[in-house]
Motif scaffolding. Structure first.
Motif, PDB file in Angstrom:
ATOM      1  N   TRP A  59     -14.021  27.590  31.592  1.00 32.46           N
ATOM      2  CA  TRP A  59     -12.571  28.117  33.611  1.00 32.46           C
ATOM      3  C   TRP A  59     -12.244  28.942  32.064  1.00 32.46           C
ATOM      4  O   TRP A  59     -10.858  29.787  32.442  1.00 32.46           O
ATOM      5  CB  TRP A  59     -11.964  26.683  33.206  1.00 32.46           C
ATOM      6  CG  TRP A  59     -12.709  25.314  33.421  1.00 32.46           C
ATOM      7  CD1 TRP A  59     -12.480  24.108  32.871  1.00 32.46           C
ATOM      8  CD2 TRP A  59     -13.600  25.576  34.891  1.00 32.46           C
ATOM      9  NE1 TRP A  59     -12.891  23.308  33.020  1.00 32.46           N
ATOM     10  CE2 TRP A  59     -13.585  23.967  34.317  1.00 32.46           C
ATOM     11  CE3 TRP A  59     -13.762  26.059  35.821  1.00 32.46           C
ATOM     12  CZ2 TRP A  59     -14.283  22.609  35.078  1.00 32.46           C
ATOM     13  CZ3 TRP A  59     -14.133  25.406  36.627  1.00 32.46           C
ATOM     14  CH2 TRP A  59     -14.353  23.914  36.522  1.00 32.46           C
ATOM     15  N   SER A  81     -17.990  22.206  26.612  1.00 33.99           N
ATOM     16  CA  SER A  81     -16.833  22.444  27.412  1.00 33.99           C
ATOM     17  C   SER A  81     -18.682  22.230  28.784  1.00 33.99           C
ATOM     18  O   SER A  81     -18.904  22.844  27.704  1.00 33.99           O
ATOM     19  CB  SER A  81     -16.314  23.711  27.638  1.00 33.99           C
ATOM     20  OG  SER A  81     -16.271  23.659  28.749  1.00 33.99           O
ATOM     21  N   THR A  86     -13.808  20.394  30.351  1.00 37.59           N
ATOM     22  CA  THR A  86     -13.355  20.901  29.592  1.00 37.59           C
ATOM     23  C   THR A  86     -12.682  19.801  28.136  1.00 37.59           C
ATOM     24  O   THR A  86     -11.962  19.175  28.821  1.00 37.59           O
ATOM     25  CB  THR A  86     -12.878  22.442  29.407  1.00 37.59           C
ATOM     26  OG1 THR A  86     -13.102  22.943  30.091  1.00 37.59           O
ATOM     27  CG2 THR A  86     -12.713  22.430  27.992  1.00 37.59           C
ATOM     28  N   LEU A 362      -6.748  30.331  30.503  1.00 36.49           N
ATOM     29  CA  LEU A 362      -7.459  30.226  32.350  1.00 36.49           C
ATOM     30  C   LEU A 362      -7.619  30.995  33.544  1.00 36.49           C
ATOM     31  O   LEU A 362      -6.550  31.793  33.534  1.00 36.49           O
ATOM     32  CB  LEU A 362      -6.067  29.063  32.714  1.00 36.49           C
ATOM     33  CG  LEU A 362      -5.548  27.834  31.863  1.00 36.49           C
ATOM     34  CD1 LEU A 362      -4.271  27.614  32.300  1.00 36.49           C
ATOM     35  CD2 LEU A 362      -6.408  26.823  31.706  1.00 36.49           C
ATOM     36  N   ASN A 363      -8.475  31.143  33.800  1.00 32.52           N
ATOM     37  CA  ASN A 363      -8.599  32.115  34.816  1.00 32.52           C
ATOM     38  C   ASN A 363      -9.384  30.705  35.886  1.00 32.52           C
ATOM     39  O   ASN A 363      -9.901  30.260  36.511  1.00 32.52           O
ATOM     40  CB  ASN A 363     -10.332  32.468  34.422  1.00 32.52           C
ATOM     41  CG  ASN A 363     -10.643  33.306  35.135  1.00 32.52           C
ATOM     42  OD1 ASN A 363     -10.675  32.763  36.426  1.00 32.52           O
ATOM     43  ND2 ASN A 363     -11.962  34.436  35.435  1.00 32.52           N
ATOM     44  N   HIS A 364      -8.484  31.372  36.849  1.00 36.26           N
ATOM     45  CA  HIS A 364      -7.426  31.058  37.637  1.00 36.26           C
ATOM     46  C   HIS A 364      -9.100  31.110  39.824  1.00 36.26           C
ATOM     47  O   HIS A 364      -9.059  30.293  40.193  1.00 36.26           O
ATOM     48  CB  HIS A 364      -6.569  30.775  38.652  1.00 36.26           C
ATOM     49  CG  HIS A 364      -5.495  29.713  37.394  1.00 36.26           C
ATOM     50  ND1 HIS A 364      -5.440  29.062  37.808  1.00 36.26           N
ATOM     51  CD2 HIS A 364      -4.777  30.044  36.494  1.00 36.26           C
ATOM     52  CE1 HIS A 364      -4.206  28.268  36.899  1.00 36.26           C
ATOM     53  NE2 HIS A 364      -3.623  28.996  36.255  1.00 36.26           N
ATOM     54  N   LEU A 366     -12.384  30.559  38.993  1.00 39.92           N
ATOM     55  CA  LEU A 366     -12.907  29.967  38.276  1.00 39.92           C
ATOM     56  C   LEU A 366     -12.767  28.562  38.744  1.00 39.92           C
ATOM     57  O   LEU A 366     -13.174  28.087  38.947  1.00 39.92           O
ATOM     58  CB  LEU A 366     -13.559  29.480  37.085  1.00 39.92           C
ATOM     59  CG  LEU A 366     -14.371  31.458  36.467  1.00 39.92           C
ATOM     60  CD1 LEU A 366     -14.173  31.282  34.588  1.00 39.92           C
ATOM     61  CD2 LEU A 366     -15.355  31.093  37.039  1.00 39.92           C
ATOM     62  N   ILE A 367     -11.589  27.914  38.231  1.00 39.82           N
ATOM     63  CA  ILE A 367     -10.993  26.771  38.312  1.00 39.82           C
ATOM     64  C   ILE A 367     -10.277  26.586  39.889  1.00 39.82           C
ATOM     65  O   ILE A 367     -10.510  25.168  40.469  1.00 39.82           O
ATOM     66  CB  ILE A 367      -9.264  26.855  37.574  1.00 39.82           C
ATOM     67  CG1 ILE A 367      -9.571  26.683  35.971  1.00 39.82           C
ATOM     68  CG2 ILE A 367      -8.266  25.316  37.431  1.00 39.82           C
ATOM     69  CD1 ILE A 367      -8.275  26.804  35.268  1.00 39.82           C
ATOM     70  N   ALA A 372     -17.743  26.035  36.590  1.00 38.82           N
ATOM     71  CA  ALA A 372     -18.084  26.507  35.453  1.00 38.82           C
ATOM     72  C   ALA A 372     -18.875  27.619  34.957  1.00 38.82           C
ATOM     73  O   ALA A 372     -19.916  27.701  35.657  1.00 38.82           O
ATOM     74  CB  ALA A 372     -18.037  25.426  34.976  1.00 38.82           C
ATOM     75  N   GLN A 373     -18.581  28.434  34.218  1.00 34.63           N
ATOM     76  CA  GLN A 373     -18.761  29.108  33.427  1.00 34.63           C
ATOM     77  C   GLN A 373     -20.428  29.030  33.190  1.00 34.63           C
ATOM     78  O   GLN A 373     -19.864  28.043  31.854  1.00 34.63           O
ATOM     79  CB  GLN A 373     -18.174  29.914  32.485  1.00 34.63           C
ATOM     80  CG  GLN A 373     -17.086  31.250  33.580  1.00 34.63           C
ATOM     81  CD  GLN A 373     -16.548  32.420  32.038  1.00 34.63           C
ATOM     82  OE1 GLN A 373     -16.557  33.146  32.204  1.00 34.63           O
ATOM     83  NE2 GLN A 373     -15.762  31.327  31.530  1.00 34.63           N
TER      84      GLN A 373
END
Length: 385
Positions: A59, A81, A86, A362-364, A366-367, A372-373
């Motif tokens: 994330w 993760s 994660t 936190l990459n929102h 992605l969230i 997920a990366q």
């Protein structure tokens, strides 16, 4: 069906599987090399400092650093993760490295298995049961070793865990490590520091009240020694994995050292392994999370730590926090940071503790998408330096 789900979760949670075992032999008490995979970035080492300045997890970005002070590194940590979620763990050992290493090799494994039993659903109970199984496993190991290595009964570890799954953060804690959230304040450009973990240290008045309520007939359940409050005059934390000499009467006897033996019979456990767990739905203003052992917080306030992360690039965030704490430790002793760096492990413990820091950004985007990366990440900090 259950085995098939376990296999699926193994791919999601722990892509670089290892044959983790229950015994201390499998956790390499004499020290082992760094174990890790995925996430990008490269490991670095600077004297007693190990770090991964930058990497990517499901994330967002992460940064990780550990500095050793004890003769044998007692802190352990990990990031696991994958597509499912994660898991972050910071394990601050005391009395030796054995418990922290055992937790690092077994807690996530139990969490993974329990998640599979509930078809991948993660709740506070999932995490609590993983802690319980880890405690039970370590206690059984102490029993096995009682005849040859009874001192393992006096070793324990604080345990801080963060789990991000389906837009929710769970923070579970035993002891005095800490998780702090950096949260944007509207559109002001400012950042607030919000502590998400509950600490269990006898120096906190509420912890002393709790212990006195649990042990109303024991006037010495907490004792002030040399300006520090300790449970039974022995240990500062009231919750941990391990420290079984303070939980089971059968381990509070010879041949363990007299300084750990209580003068009166133990009629109930004094320490607990039941974590305090917080559930926090992630909000778009939640910017980053700092997970760190108490070695960091002895020298930096929540606000200072959040300010440092907020005002600098993601890369090197954890190392930057560790170095700032070391500079503060040197200042308190009226010495130069450059001179502190020259002090070797063991002697270094007189100036600061082992320090572990993990920063998750936190990459929102992605969230919110639940995307997920790749690739998955499985990293454990260096065992020793």
């Amino acid at each position: 069906m259950l085995q098939a789900l376990m296999n699926l979760l193994s791919l999601c949670w722990k892509p670089f599987g290892r044959s983790d075992g229950e015994g201390l032999g499998s956790v390499g008490i004499v020290g082992a090399a760094n174990i890790g995979g995925g996430g990008g970035g490269r490991d670095g080492k600077d004297n007693l400092l190990w770090f991964r300045d930058f990497g990517k997890y499901a994330w967002g970005d992460f940064s990780m650093a550990v500095v050793q002070a004890n003769q044998v590194l007692e802190d352990q940590s990990q990031i696991e993760s994958g597509p499912f979620g994660t898991f972050v763990g910071v394990y601050d050992g005391h009395g030796g490295p054995e418990t922290a290493r055992y937790v690092c090799d077994n807690l996530f494994r139990h969490f993974q298995a329990i998640s599979a039993e509930s078809e991948g659903v993660v709740t506070a109970e999932t995490i609590q049961n993983a802690f319980l199984r880890t405690e039970e496993g370590f206690t059984a190991l102490v029993s096995e070793l009682w005849g040859t290595r009874p001192q393992v009964a006096t070793v324990g570890s604080c345990c801080l865990v963060g789990v991000i799954c389906q837009g929710t953060l769970f923070v579970a804690n035993l002891g005095d490590s800490r998780c702090v959230l950096g949260k944007k304040v509207g559109n002001t450009g400012e950042i607030a520091a919000i502590q998400l973990s509950t600490e269990h240290n006898a120096n906190l008045e509420e912890v002393r009240h709790e212990l006195k309520d649990l042990h109303p007939h024991d006037p010495e359940i907490v004792v002030l020694k040399h300006g520090v409050w300790r449970v039974k005059g022995i240990i500062q934390v009231s919750k941990s994995i391990g420290d079984v000499y303070m939980k089971h009467a059968r381990f509070n006897r010879e041949p363990i050292s007299a300084k750990f033996r209580l003068p009166e019979p133990m009629t109930m456990p004094i320490l607990s392994a039941e974590p305090t767990i917080l559930s926090h739905p992630l909000h778009p203003n939640d910017s980053f999370l700092i997970f760190a052992s108490d070695g960091l917080w002895e020298h930096l306030s929540n606000e200072k730590a959040v300010e440092i992360v907020h005002n600098h690039p993601h890369a090197g965030s954890a190392k930057r926090l560790v170095k700032t704490a070391l500079q503060e430790a040197a200042r308190k002793r009226e010495m130069r940071y450059s001179d502190l760096r020259k002090i070797d492990k063991k002697v270094r413990r007189h100036f600061h503790d082992d320090i572990t820091v993990i920063v998750l950004f936190l990459n929102h985007d992605l969230i919110s998408r639940g995307t997920a990366q790749e690739p998955p990440v499985s990293i454990k900090s260096a065992r020793d330096h």
